[in-house]
Design an enzyme around this catalytic site. Structure first.
Site, short mmCIF file in Angstrom:
data_model
loop_
_atom_site.label_atom_id
_atom_site.label_comp_id
_atom_site.label_asym_id
_atom_site.label_seq_id
_atom_site.Cartn_x
_atom_site.Cartn_y
_atom_site.Cartn_z
N CYS A 232 5.03 0.40 0.16
CA CYS A 232 5.35 -1.04 0.45
C CYS A 232 5.65 -1.12 2.12
O CYS A 232 5.19 -2.08 3.02
CB CYS A 232 6.19 -1.42 -0.26
SG CYS A 232 6.06 -1.45 -2.29
N HIS B 233 5.84 -3.66 5.34
CA HIS B 233 6.71 -4.47 5.41
C HIS B 233 8.16 -4.16 5.96
O HIS B 233 9.34 -4.46 5.35
CB HIS B 233 6.98 -5.07 3.81
CG HIS B 233 5.71 -5.77 3.76
ND1 HIS B 233 5.43 -7.08 4.19
CD2 HIS B 233 4.70 -5.47 2.56
CE1 HIS B 233 4.49 -7.61 3.30
NE2 HIS B 233 3.90 -6.89 2.61
N ARG C 257 1.59 -10.35 -7.46
CA ARG C 257 1.46 -9.96 -6.07
C ARG C 257 1.73 -8.28 -5.95
O ARG C 257 1.15 -7.63 -5.18
CB ARG C 257 2.91 -10.64 -5.49
CG ARG C 257 2.85 -10.45 -3.99
CD ARG C 257 1.96 -10.95 -3.16
NE ARG C 257 1.07 -9.61 -2.93
CZ ARG C 257 0.08 -9.76 -1.88
NH1 ARG C 257 -0.12 -10.63 -1.19
NH2 ARG C 257 -0.64 -8.53 -1.96
N CYS D 287 -0.82 -5.63 -4.05
CA CYS D 287 -0.37 -4.89 -3.18
C CYS D 287 -0.91 -3.46 -3.44
O CYS D 287 -1.32 -2.58 -2.56
CB CYS D 287 1.19 -4.88 -3.08
SG CYS D 287 1.54 -6.13 -1.92
#
Lengths: 285, 206
Positions: free
Chosen positions: A194, A198, A242, A246
Protein backbone atom coordinates in the site's frame (compact mmCIF):
# COMPACT_ATOMS: atom_id res chain seq x y z
CA UNK A 1 -40.37 10.25 5.83
CA UNK A 2 -40.68 13.71 4.30
CA UNK A 3 -36.91 13.78 4.11
CA UNK A 4 -36.85 10.36 2.51
CA UNK A 5 -39.37 11.39 -0.17
CA UNK A 6 -37.48 14.57 -1.04
CA UNK A 7 -34.32 12.57 -1.30
CA UNK A 8 -35.90 10.04 -3.65
CA UNK A 9 -37.35 12.72 -5.92
CA UNK A 10 -34.02 14.47 -6.00
CA UNK A 11 -32.10 11.30 -6.93
CA UNK A 12 -34.60 10.47 -9.66
CA UNK A 13 -34.12 13.98 -11.04
CA UNK A 14 -30.40 13.42 -10.98
CA UNK A 15 -30.74 10.16 -12.89
CA UNK A 16 -32.54 12.14 -15.61
CA UNK A 17 -29.85 14.79 -15.60
CA UNK A 18 -27.18 12.11 -15.86
CA UNK A 19 -28.91 10.50 -18.82
CA UNK A 20 -29.14 13.91 -20.52
CA UNK A 21 -25.47 14.47 -19.79
CA UNK A 22 -24.55 11.14 -21.36
CA UNK A 23 -26.59 11.97 -24.45
CA UNK A 24 -24.71 15.27 -24.72
CA UNK A 25 -21.43 13.44 -24.30
CA UNK A 26 -22.39 11.10 -27.14
CA UNK A 27 -22.99 14.08 -29.42
CA UNK A 28 -19.69 15.69 -28.41
CA UNK A 29 -16.60 15.57 -30.67
CA UNK A 30 -14.97 12.13 -30.89
CA UNK A 31 -12.64 11.04 -28.12
CA UNK A 32 -9.10 12.14 -28.76
CA UNK A 33 -10.18 15.67 -29.64
CA UNK A 34 -10.13 16.23 -25.90
CA UNK A 35 -6.92 15.89 -23.95
CA UNK A 36 -6.90 13.72 -20.84
CA UNK A 37 -6.40 16.89 -18.85
CA UNK A 38 -9.63 18.35 -20.22
CA UNK A 39 -11.44 15.10 -19.48
CA UNK A 40 -10.05 15.20 -15.97
CA UNK A 41 -11.26 18.79 -15.51
CA UNK A 42 -14.69 17.81 -16.84
CA UNK A 43 -14.92 14.95 -14.37
CA UNK A 44 -13.87 17.24 -11.56
CA UNK A 45 -16.63 19.71 -12.56
CA UNK A 46 -19.14 16.85 -12.58
CA UNK A 47 -18.04 15.73 -9.12
CA UNK A 48 -18.20 19.34 -7.90
CA UNK A 49 -21.79 19.68 -9.19
CA UNK A 50 -22.75 16.48 -7.37
CA UNK A 51 -21.18 17.84 -4.19
CA UNK A 52 -22.95 21.19 -4.42
CA UNK A 53 -26.39 19.56 -4.16
CA UNK A 54 -26.38 17.46 -0.99
CA UNK A 55 -29.20 15.28 -2.37
CA UNK A 56 -27.63 14.70 -5.78
CA UNK A 57 -25.36 11.83 -4.71
CA UNK A 58 -26.62 8.56 -6.29
CA UNK A 59 -25.21 6.72 -3.24
CA UNK A 60 -28.20 8.00 -1.27
CA UNK A 61 -30.41 5.61 -3.26
CA UNK A 62 -28.27 2.78 -1.92
CA UNK A 63 -28.46 4.21 1.59
CA UNK A 64 -32.27 4.11 1.31
CA UNK A 65 -32.05 0.51 0.11
CA UNK A 66 -29.76 -0.22 3.07
CA UNK A 67 -32.30 1.21 5.52
CA UNK A 68 -35.02 -0.95 3.99
CA UNK A 69 -32.80 -4.04 4.24
CA UNK A 70 -32.09 -3.23 7.89
CA UNK A 71 -35.78 -3.08 8.80
CA UNK A 72 -37.07 -5.94 6.62
CA UNK A 73 -37.30 -9.47 8.03
CA UNK A 74 -35.09 -11.88 6.07
CA UNK A 75 -33.04 -15.09 6.26
CA UNK A 76 -33.88 -18.53 7.69
CA UNK A 77 -34.74 -16.87 11.02
CA UNK A 78 -37.02 -14.34 9.28
CA UNK A 79 -35.63 -11.53 11.44
CA UNK A 80 -34.72 -7.90 10.81
CA UNK A 81 -31.35 -6.37 11.70
CA UNK A 82 -32.95 -3.90 14.09
CA UNK A 83 -31.39 -5.65 17.11
CA UNK A 84 -27.92 -5.55 15.56
CA UNK A 85 -25.38 -4.07 17.97
CA UNK A 86 -23.00 -1.83 16.04
CA UNK A 87 -21.13 -1.00 19.23
CA UNK A 88 -23.49 1.42 20.94
CA UNK A 89 -26.07 -1.19 21.92
CA UNK A 90 -28.69 -3.21 20.01
CA UNK A 91 -30.43 -1.13 17.36
CA UNK A 92 -28.42 2.07 17.90
CA UNK A 93 -27.35 3.29 14.45
CA UNK A 94 -26.86 7.04 14.94
CA UNK A 95 -23.18 7.72 15.63
CA UNK A 96 -22.20 4.03 15.63
CA UNK A 97 -20.10 4.22 12.45
CA UNK A 98 -17.99 7.01 13.94
CA UNK A 99 -16.75 4.62 16.63
CA UNK A 100 -15.84 1.76 14.28
CA UNK A 101 -13.74 -0.31 13.92
CA UNK A 102 -13.87 -1.57 17.50
CA UNK A 103 -13.58 -4.79 19.51
CA UNK A 104 -16.80 -6.79 19.92
CA UNK A 105 -16.96 -9.02 22.96
CA UNK A 106 -19.62 -11.33 21.43
CA UNK A 107 -17.55 -11.97 18.29
CA UNK A 108 -14.21 -11.92 20.09
CA UNK A 109 -12.56 -9.73 17.48
CA UNK A 110 -12.20 -6.21 16.10
CA UNK A 111 -14.70 -5.46 13.32
CA UNK A 112 -15.30 -2.73 10.75
CA UNK A 113 -18.84 -1.75 9.75
CA UNK A 114 -19.19 -4.27 6.92
CA UNK A 115 -17.77 -7.19 8.89
CA UNK A 116 -20.12 -6.33 11.74
CA UNK A 117 -23.19 -6.16 9.46
CA UNK A 118 -22.23 -9.53 7.99
CA UNK A 119 -21.92 -10.92 11.51
CA UNK A 120 -25.37 -9.59 12.44
CA UNK A 121 -26.87 -11.11 9.29
CA UNK A 122 -25.43 -14.46 10.33
CA UNK A 123 -26.37 -14.26 14.01
CA UNK A 124 -29.76 -12.55 13.81
CA UNK A 125 -31.07 -13.69 10.43
CA UNK A 126 -29.25 -17.01 10.12
CA UNK A 127 -27.90 -16.02 6.71
CA UNK A 128 -25.10 -18.19 5.24
CA UNK A 129 -22.44 -15.51 5.01
CA UNK A 130 -19.95 -17.87 3.35
CA UNK A 131 -22.09 -17.70 0.21
CA UNK A 132 -22.19 -13.91 0.47
CA UNK A 133 -18.43 -13.59 0.97
CA UNK A 134 -17.82 -15.48 -2.29
CA UNK A 135 -18.99 -12.50 -4.37
CA UNK A 136 -19.20 -9.56 -1.99
CA UNK A 137 -18.51 -6.65 -4.35
CA UNK A 138 -20.33 -5.37 -7.45
CA UNK A 139 -18.68 -5.33 -10.86
CA UNK A 140 -18.66 -2.07 -12.85
CA UNK A 141 -22.12 -0.64 -13.41
CA UNK A 142 -23.80 -3.03 -10.94
CA UNK A 143 -25.29 -1.61 -7.74
CA UNK A 144 -23.47 -2.15 -4.45
CA UNK A 145 -24.45 -5.43 -2.78
CA UNK A 146 -26.71 -5.63 0.29
CA UNK A 147 -24.02 -5.37 2.99
CA UNK A 148 -22.54 -2.37 1.19
CA UNK A 149 -25.96 -0.71 0.91
CA UNK A 150 -26.55 -1.18 4.64
CA UNK A 151 -23.02 0.10 5.37
CA UNK A 152 -23.72 3.18 3.24
CA UNK A 153 -26.84 3.93 5.28
CA UNK A 154 -25.09 3.25 8.62
CA UNK A 155 -22.14 5.47 7.65
CA UNK A 156 -24.49 8.24 6.53
CA UNK A 157 -26.06 8.21 9.99
CA UNK A 158 -22.70 9.39 11.40
CA UNK A 159 -22.24 12.13 8.80
CA UNK A 160 -20.70 15.27 10.28
CA UNK A 161 -19.33 13.47 13.32
CA UNK A 162 -15.59 13.05 13.89
CA UNK A 163 -13.99 9.62 13.47
CA UNK A 164 -13.44 8.22 16.97
CA UNK A 165 -12.68 4.51 16.46
CA UNK A 166 -12.44 2.60 19.74
CA UNK A 167 -8.98 1.17 19.20
CA UNK A 168 -7.15 2.09 22.40
CA UNK A 169 -7.71 -1.26 24.11
CA UNK A 170 -5.24 -4.15 23.70
CA UNK A 171 -7.15 -5.77 20.82
CA UNK A 172 -7.52 -2.43 19.05
CA UNK A 173 -3.84 -1.55 19.40
CA UNK A 174 -2.79 -4.99 18.14
CA UNK A 175 -5.13 -4.62 15.15
CA UNK A 176 -3.81 -1.18 14.22
CA UNK A 177 -0.22 -2.45 14.54
CA UNK A 178 -1.10 -5.39 12.28
CA UNK A 179 -2.67 -2.96 9.80
CA UNK A 180 0.48 -0.85 9.75
CA UNK A 181 2.64 -3.93 9.09
CA UNK A 182 0.32 -5.02 6.25
CA UNK A 183 0.28 -1.48 4.81
CA UNK A 184 4.06 -1.61 4.40
CA UNK A 185 4.44 -5.29 3.41
CA UNK A 186 5.72 -5.77 -0.14
CA UNK A 187 5.13 -8.99 -2.09
CA UNK A 188 3.72 -10.32 -5.36
CA UNK A 189 5.15 -10.09 -8.89
CA UNK A 190 5.21 -6.26 -8.78
CA UNK A 191 6.73 -5.96 -5.27
CA UNK A 192 3.99 -3.52 -4.27
CA UNK A 193 2.65 -2.58 -0.87
CA UNK A 194 0.00 0.00 0.00
CA UNK A 195 2.88 2.29 0.90
CA UNK A 196 4.27 2.13 -2.66
CA UNK A 197 1.59 4.61 -3.72
CA UNK A 198 0.46 6.15 -0.43
CA UNK A 199 3.55 7.16 1.52
CA UNK A 200 4.25 10.64 0.17
CA UNK A 201 2.25 13.81 -0.46
CA UNK A 202 1.43 15.29 -3.85
CA UNK A 203 2.18 12.21 -5.93
CA UNK A 204 0.05 10.84 -8.75
CA UNK A 205 -0.66 7.69 -10.77
CA UNK A 206 -1.22 9.15 -14.24
CA UNK A 207 -3.35 12.19 -13.30
CA UNK A 208 -4.93 10.62 -10.24
CA UNK A 209 -3.71 12.24 -7.03
CA UNK A 210 -2.72 9.84 -4.26
CA UNK A 211 -3.35 10.55 -0.58
CA UNK A 212 -0.46 10.12 1.85
CA UNK A 213 -2.40 7.81 4.13
CA UNK A 214 -0.06 7.68 7.11
CA UNK A 215 -0.44 11.49 7.41
CA UNK A 216 -3.50 12.28 9.58
CA UNK A 217 -4.46 15.42 7.59
CA UNK A 218 -4.56 13.56 4.28
CA UNK A 219 -6.05 10.38 5.78
CA UNK A 220 -8.87 12.41 7.32
CA UNK A 221 -9.89 13.80 3.92
CA UNK A 222 -9.45 10.51 2.02
CA UNK A 223 -11.12 8.17 4.51
CA UNK A 224 -14.01 10.51 5.39
CA UNK A 225 -15.92 9.89 2.15
CA UNK A 226 -16.13 6.06 2.21
CA UNK A 227 -18.45 4.38 1.31
CA UNK A 228 -18.52 6.57 -1.79
CA UNK A 229 -20.22 6.82 -5.14
CA UNK A 230 -17.49 6.16 -7.68
CA UNK A 231 -18.12 8.07 -10.89
CA UNK A 232 -15.83 5.85 -13.01
CA UNK A 233 -17.59 2.60 -12.05
CA UNK A 234 -21.07 4.18 -11.49
CA UNK A 235 -21.71 2.47 -8.19
CA UNK A 236 -21.08 2.76 -4.50
CA UNK A 237 -17.74 1.37 -3.45
CA UNK A 238 -17.25 0.42 0.19
CA UNK A 239 -14.03 0.42 2.20
CA UNK A 240 -13.81 -3.39 2.04
CA UNK A 241 -14.19 -3.14 -1.74
CA UNK A 242 -11.54 -0.40 -1.82
CA UNK A 243 -9.04 -2.69 -0.03
CA UNK A 244 -9.93 -5.58 -2.39
CA UNK A 245 -9.41 -3.31 -5.40
CA UNK A 246 -6.01 -2.11 -4.18
CA UNK A 247 -4.83 -5.71 -3.81
CA UNK A 248 -6.13 -6.39 -7.33
CA UNK A 249 -4.03 -3.51 -8.62
CA UNK A 250 -1.08 -4.79 -6.57
CA UNK A 251 -1.33 -8.11 -8.50
CA UNK A 252 -2.32 -9.95 -5.35
CA UNK A 253 -5.17 -12.48 -5.11
CA UNK A 254 -8.73 -11.68 -4.01
CA UNK A 255 -8.81 -10.25 -0.50
CA UNK A 256 -11.49 -12.01 1.55
CA UNK A 257 -14.18 -9.70 2.84
CA UNK A 258 -14.14 -9.54 6.62
CA UNK A 259 -10.73 -11.21 6.89
CA UNK A 260 -8.50 -10.15 9.76
CA UNK A 261 -6.17 -8.49 7.25
CA UNK A 262 -8.98 -6.43 5.70
CA UNK A 263 -10.18 -5.26 9.12
CA UNK A 264 -6.63 -4.50 10.28
CA UNK A 265 -5.93 -2.32 7.24
CA UNK A 266 -9.20 -0.43 7.70
CA UNK A 267 -8.49 -0.02 11.43
CA UNK A 268 -5.04 1.39 10.62
CA UNK A 269 -6.48 3.88 8.13
CA UNK A 270 -9.40 4.99 10.30
CA UNK A 271 -7.02 5.34 13.25
CA UNK A 272 -4.93 7.72 11.11
CA UNK A 273 -8.11 9.58 10.14
CA UNK A 274 -9.28 9.95 13.77
CA UNK A 275 -10.75 13.39 14.40
CA UNK A 276 -11.62 13.91 10.73
CA UNK A 277 -15.23 14.72 9.93
CA UNK A 278 -17.24 11.89 8.35
CA UNK A 279 -18.65 12.88 4.94
CA UNK A 280 -20.16 9.56 3.85
CA UNK A 281 -21.32 8.70 1.31
CA UNK A 282 -18.84 10.77 -0.67
CA UNK A 283 -18.15 11.13 -4.39
CA UNK A 284 -14.94 9.73 -5.84
CA UNK A 285 -13.27 9.76 -9.25
CA UNK B 1 15.04 -17.29 38.56
CA UNK B 2 18.48 -16.94 37.16
CA UNK B 3 17.63 -19.60 34.55
CA UNK B 4 14.62 -17.62 33.35
CA UNK B 5 16.61 -14.41 33.05
CA UNK B 6 19.27 -16.31 31.15
CA UNK B 7 16.67 -17.80 28.80
CA UNK B 8 15.21 -14.36 28.11
CA UNK B 9 18.68 -12.97 27.42
CA UNK B 10 19.35 -15.85 25.06
CA UNK B 11 16.07 -15.39 23.25
CA UNK B 12 16.77 -11.66 22.88
CA UNK B 13 20.22 -12.37 21.56
CA UNK B 14 18.76 -14.84 19.08
CA UNK B 15 16.66 -12.01 17.69
CA UNK B 16 13.24 -13.45 18.56
CA UNK B 17 10.36 -11.12 17.67
CA UNK B 18 10.13 -8.19 20.03
CA UNK B 19 6.33 -8.68 20.15
CA UNK B 20 6.87 -11.68 22.38
CA UNK B 21 8.18 -9.33 25.07
CA UNK B 22 6.53 -5.95 24.58
CA UNK B 23 2.90 -5.71 23.55
CA UNK B 24 3.01 -2.52 21.50
CA UNK B 25 6.07 -3.37 19.45
CA UNK B 26 3.98 -4.63 16.55
CA UNK B 27 3.36 -8.13 15.24
CA UNK B 28 6.14 -10.58 14.33
CA UNK B 29 6.79 -11.42 10.69
CA UNK B 30 5.31 -14.89 11.29
CA UNK B 31 2.11 -13.33 12.69
CA UNK B 32 1.78 -11.00 9.71
CA UNK B 33 2.39 -13.87 7.27
CA UNK B 34 -0.33 -15.95 8.97
CA UNK B 35 -2.84 -13.08 8.71
CA UNK B 36 -2.01 -12.65 5.02
CA UNK B 37 -2.43 -16.37 4.32
CA UNK B 38 -5.83 -16.38 6.03
CA UNK B 39 -6.96 -13.35 4.01
CA UNK B 40 -6.42 -15.08 0.65
CA UNK B 41 -7.89 -18.58 1.06
CA UNK B 42 -8.09 -21.38 -1.50
CA UNK B 43 -5.11 -20.46 -3.70
CA UNK B 44 -3.20 -22.79 -6.00
CA UNK B 45 0.56 -22.95 -5.66
CA UNK B 46 1.27 -20.27 -8.25
CA UNK B 47 -1.01 -17.71 -6.60
CA UNK B 48 0.03 -18.65 -3.08
CA UNK B 49 3.61 -17.80 -4.06
CA UNK B 50 2.55 -14.17 -4.52
CA UNK B 51 1.82 -13.87 -0.81
CA UNK B 52 5.37 -14.61 0.25
CA UNK B 53 8.05 -11.92 -0.08
CA UNK B 54 11.25 -13.35 -1.60
CA UNK B 55 14.62 -12.82 0.06
CA UNK B 56 15.07 -9.33 -1.39
CA UNK B 57 11.59 -8.21 -0.39
CA UNK B 58 12.06 -9.70 3.08
CA UNK B 59 15.17 -7.56 3.47
CA UNK B 60 13.41 -4.44 2.15
CA UNK B 61 10.36 -5.04 4.36
CA UNK B 62 12.52 -5.58 7.44
CA UNK B 63 14.42 -2.32 6.87
CA UNK B 64 11.50 -0.14 5.72
CA UNK B 65 13.29 -0.05 2.33
CA UNK B 66 16.45 1.48 3.82
CA UNK B 67 18.82 -1.49 4.09
CA UNK B 68 22.08 -1.39 6.03
CA UNK B 69 25.27 -1.03 3.97
CA UNK B 70 25.94 -4.79 4.09
CA UNK B 71 22.39 -5.73 3.06
CA UNK B 72 22.45 -3.00 0.40
CA UNK B 73 25.46 -4.69 -1.24
CA UNK B 74 23.87 -8.11 -0.85
CA UNK B 75 20.67 -7.00 -2.62
CA UNK B 76 22.65 -5.27 -5.37
CA UNK B 77 24.75 -8.39 -6.03
CA UNK B 78 21.74 -10.70 -5.97
CA UNK B 79 19.88 -8.46 -8.43
CA UNK B 80 22.86 -8.37 -10.79
CA UNK B 81 22.90 -12.17 -10.76
CA UNK B 82 19.31 -12.37 -12.00
CA UNK B 83 19.74 -10.32 -15.16
CA UNK B 84 19.57 -12.22 -18.45
CA UNK B 85 20.88 -10.39 -21.51
CA UNK B 86 19.79 -11.08 -25.10
CA UNK B 87 21.93 -13.77 -26.81
CA UNK B 88 22.98 -11.44 -29.61
CA UNK B 89 23.89 -8.62 -27.23
CA UNK B 90 21.48 -6.15 -28.89
CA UNK B 91 19.71 -4.24 -26.10
CA UNK B 92 17.66 -1.77 -28.16
CA UNK B 93 14.39 -2.80 -29.85
CA UNK B 94 11.53 -0.74 -31.27
CA UNK B 95 10.60 2.52 -29.53
CA UNK B 96 7.17 2.46 -31.20
CA UNK B 97 6.38 -0.81 -29.45
CA UNK B 98 8.04 0.49 -26.30
CA UNK B 99 5.59 3.40 -26.29
CA UNK B 100 2.65 0.94 -26.49
CA UNK B 101 4.08 -1.05 -23.59
CA UNK B 102 4.61 2.15 -21.59
CA UNK B 103 0.91 3.00 -22.04
CA UNK B 104 -0.46 -0.42 -21.08
CA UNK B 105 -1.15 -1.45 -17.50
CA UNK B 106 -2.57 -4.79 -18.56
CA UNK B 107 -1.44 -8.02 -16.99
CA UNK B 108 -1.15 -10.23 -13.92
CA UNK B 109 -4.20 -8.85 -12.06
CA UNK B 110 -6.59 -11.65 -11.06
CA UNK B 111 -9.04 -10.46 -13.71
CA UNK B 112 -6.36 -10.78 -16.44
CA UNK B 113 -6.53 -14.60 -16.68
CA UNK B 114 -6.51 -16.24 -19.15
CA UNK B 115 -4.40 -13.45 -20.73
CA UNK B 116 -6.17 -11.53 -23.50
CA UNK B 117 -3.08 -9.62 -24.62
CA UNK B 118 0.57 -9.16 -23.69
CA UNK B 119 1.54 -7.67 -20.33
CA UNK B 120 2.29 -3.96 -20.30
CA UNK B 121 5.00 -2.04 -18.49
CA UNK B 122 2.67 0.81 -17.46
CA UNK B 123 5.64 3.22 -17.31
CA UNK B 124 3.35 6.28 -17.60
CA UNK B 125 1.58 5.33 -14.37
CA UNK B 126 4.67 6.60 -12.53
CA UNK B 127 6.97 8.40 -15.02
CA UNK B 128 6.87 11.27 -17.47
CA UNK B 129 8.35 10.05 -20.77
CA UNK B 130 7.30 11.71 -24.04
CA UNK B 131 6.22 15.37 -24.13
CA UNK B 132 3.09 14.29 -26.06
CA UNK B 133 1.68 12.24 -23.17
CA UNK B 134 0.43 14.64 -20.52
CA UNK B 135 -1.28 11.96 -18.41
CA UNK B 136 1.72 10.69 -16.49
CA UNK B 137 2.32 9.84 -12.85
CA UNK B 138 4.93 11.23 -10.53
CA UNK B 139 5.81 8.30 -8.25
CA UNK B 140 9.03 7.88 -10.24
CA UNK B 141 11.35 10.54 -11.69
CA UNK B 142 10.67 12.16 -15.08
CA UNK B 143 12.43 10.26 -17.87
CA UNK B 144 11.90 12.89 -20.57
CA UNK B 145 15.08 13.32 -22.63
CA UNK B 146 16.55 10.23 -20.93
CA UNK B 147 18.87 9.08 -23.73
CA UNK B 148 19.82 12.53 -24.93
CA UNK B 149 20.87 13.54 -21.41
CA UNK B 150 23.15 10.49 -21.35
CA UNK B 151 24.62 11.07 -24.83
CA UNK B 152 23.09 7.75 -25.97
CA UNK B 153 26.19 6.03 -24.54
CA UNK B 154 26.56 2.26 -24.61
CA UNK B 155 26.92 2.17 -20.82
CA UNK B 156 23.68 4.10 -20.43
CA UNK B 157 21.87 1.67 -22.75
CA UNK B 158 23.10 -1.27 -20.67
CA UNK B 159 22.18 0.49 -17.41
CA UNK B 160 18.67 1.25 -18.73
CA UNK B 161 18.18 -2.41 -19.66
CA UNK B 162 19.31 -3.48 -16.19
CA UNK B 163 17.10 -0.91 -14.42
CA UNK B 164 13.99 -2.20 -16.17
CA UNK B 165 15.03 -5.83 -15.75
CA UNK B 166 15.83 -5.45 -12.04
CA UNK B 167 16.06 -1.95 -10.57
CA UNK B 168 17.57 -3.27 -7.33
CA UNK B 169 20.92 -3.67 -9.07
CA UNK B 170 21.20 0.12 -9.22
CA UNK B 171 18.81 1.07 -6.40
CA UNK B 172 18.41 -1.60 -3.70
CA UNK B 173 14.84 -1.58 -2.32
CA UNK B 174 13.64 0.56 -5.23
CA UNK B 175 9.84 0.93 -5.39
CA UNK B 176 9.86 -0.11 -9.06
CA UNK B 177 8.82 -3.62 -10.13
CA UNK B 178 11.49 -6.11 -11.27
CA UNK B 179 10.02 -6.46 -14.75
CA UNK B 180 12.53 -9.02 -16.06
CA UNK B 181 13.42 -10.95 -12.90
CA UNK B 182 9.76 -11.38 -11.90
CA UNK B 183 8.66 -12.42 -15.39
CA UNK B 184 6.39 -9.42 -16.02
CA UNK B 185 8.01 -8.50 -19.35
CA UNK B 186 10.01 -10.57 -21.84
CA UNK B 187 13.54 -9.73 -22.97
CA UNK B 188 12.15 -8.41 -26.28
CA UNK B 189 9.65 -6.18 -24.49
CA UNK B 190 12.38 -4.78 -22.24
CA UNK B 191 14.47 -4.03 -25.35
CA UNK B 192 11.51 -2.06 -26.74
CA UNK B 193 11.25 -0.02 -23.55
CA UNK B 194 15.02 0.58 -23.66
CA UNK B 195 14.48 1.88 -27.21
CA UNK B 196 11.78 4.25 -26.00
CA UNK B 197 14.31 5.65 -23.51
CA UNK B 198 17.53 5.50 -25.55
CA UNK B 199 16.75 5.65 -29.30
CA UNK B 200 17.59 9.15 -30.65
CA UNK B 201 14.45 8.86 -32.83
CA UNK B 202 12.20 8.19 -29.81
CA UNK B 203 9.85 11.06 -28.84
CA UNK B 204 11.35 10.79 -25.34
CA UNK B 205 14.50 12.40 -26.82
CA UNK B 206 12.91 14.85 -29.26
Amino acid sequence: MQKLMTRKISTVALAGALAAGLALAAAAPPAGAQTDEETQRGLERFRQMLREDPWANPALLDADRGELLWTTAAGPKNATLEDCDLGLGPGVVDGAFAQLPRYFEDAGRVMDVETRILWCMQELQGVDVAAYVKRPHPSGGQPVKDVGAIATWVANRSEGEPFAPVLDDAAGRATVAMGEALFNRRSGPFDFSCATCHSASGQRIRLQELPHLSQPEEAQVAIAEWPAYRVSSTHVMTMQHRMYDCYWQMRMPQLEMGSEASVALIAYLVDKAAGGEIAAPGIKR
Amino acid sequence: MRTIAFAVALALAAGLPAAAFAQDEGPSTAEVDAVIEAAFPGLDEEWAARLAPDETMEQCNASANVPSDAVFEEIRARAAGTIVYPDDGVLVGSWENGEKLAQSGYGMRFSDYPPRRENGGNCYACHQLTPQEVSYGTLGPSLMGYGKLRDYSEEAVKAAYEKVYNPHMAFPCSMMPRFGTNGVLTIDQIKDIVALLMDPASPVNR
